[in-house]
Design an enzyme around this catalytic site. Structure first.
Site, PDB file in Angstrom:
ATOM      1  N   ASP A   1       0.775  -1.026   0.085  1.00 34.01           N
ATOM      2  CA  ASP A   1       0.007   0.008   0.114  1.00 34.01           C
ATOM      3  C   ASP A   1       0.959   1.044   0.039  1.00 34.01           C
ATOM      4  OD1 ASP A   1      -2.265   1.562   0.248  1.00 34.01           O
ATOM      5  OD2 ASP A   1      -1.500   1.775   2.458  1.00 34.01           O
TER       6      ASP A   1
ATOM      7  N   ASP B   1      -0.081   5.048   0.826  1.00 31.79           N
ATOM      8  CA  ASP B   1      -0.279   6.149   2.010  1.00 31.79           C
ATOM      9  C   ASP B   1      -0.544   5.362   3.277  1.00 31.79           C
ATOM     10  OD1 ASP B   1      -0.443   7.302  -0.553  1.00 31.79           O
ATOM     11  OD2 ASP B   1      -2.491   8.094  -0.282  1.00 31.79           O
TER      12      ASP B   1
END
Ligand SMILES: [Zn+2]
Length: 193
Positions: free
Chosen positions: A14, A16
């Site tokens: 991922d 952020d």
């Protein structure tokens, strides 16, 4: 080249709150800030034979908070910061949709991962996801691999949400750094079979 049929493992990261600091609807390149452990973590995974692929939900596009062009500018900045830190990623996929679009790519759905597996000849069963959201580790399970929840970004809030989920992550780690150590250990175990 002769090795074209050999599938490789990957770690789907991922973005952020996992490799860069979380900023709600991050849309400007000057908002991109790498976690200190980011480059080293990516390099360790590369050295262990993993492809590194970023998969990110960016519903800010569907919501009109920013455009896909903004997203590309931010990604360029992310890649250049990583390069300055001595690391690189292999692939980058994003889902621009909102939940209501019912697309196949919004995590924890496997659309982005399947595209990555096709583009990079990846063995999903030997692959992992790492992220700060329940969606991220569910993605790892949904793709037939394993998922780790990290406590950076929204991770701590998501950890309490995790308690209500039937499916649990392979592990909960403080940061990507600890997750990487665990993945490398776990992958070594798998190779023994
Ligand atoms: Zn989507």
């Amino acid at each position: 080249m002769g090795r074209g049929n050999i599938k490789v493992p990957a770690v789907f990261l991922d973005r952020d709150g996992t490799v860069i600091f979380d900023k709600t609807y991050l849309s400007l390149p000057q908002q991109v800030k790498l976690y200190a452990f980011c480059a080293e973590s990516i390099n360790r995974l590369h050295a262990a034979g993993f492809k590194i692929i970023i998969v990110t939900n960016q519903s800010g596009v569907a919501r009109g908070m920013f455009t896909e062009k903004n997203l590309m500018v931010v990604n360029k900045k992310f890649v250049s910061l990583l390069k300055n830190a001595g690391a690189k990623i292999d692939g980058f996929y994003y889902c621009p949709h909102a939940e209501s679009d019912e697309c196949n790519c919004r995590k924890p759905k496997v659309g982005m991962v399947l595209q990555g597996a096709k583009d990079f000849n990846i063995d999903l069963k030997k692959s992992y996801t790492v992220g700060d959201s329940v969606r991220d580790y569910l993605l790892g399970v949904n793709m037939g691999g394993k998922g780790i929840l990290v406590l950076t970004g929204h991770g701590k809030k998501q950890q309490s949400k995790m308690i209500d989920e039937k499916i649990k992550p392979m592990a909960v780690c403080k940061t990507l750094k600890q997750a990487v150590s665990l993945i490398i250990k776990d992958a070594k175990k798998l190779k023994c079979y």
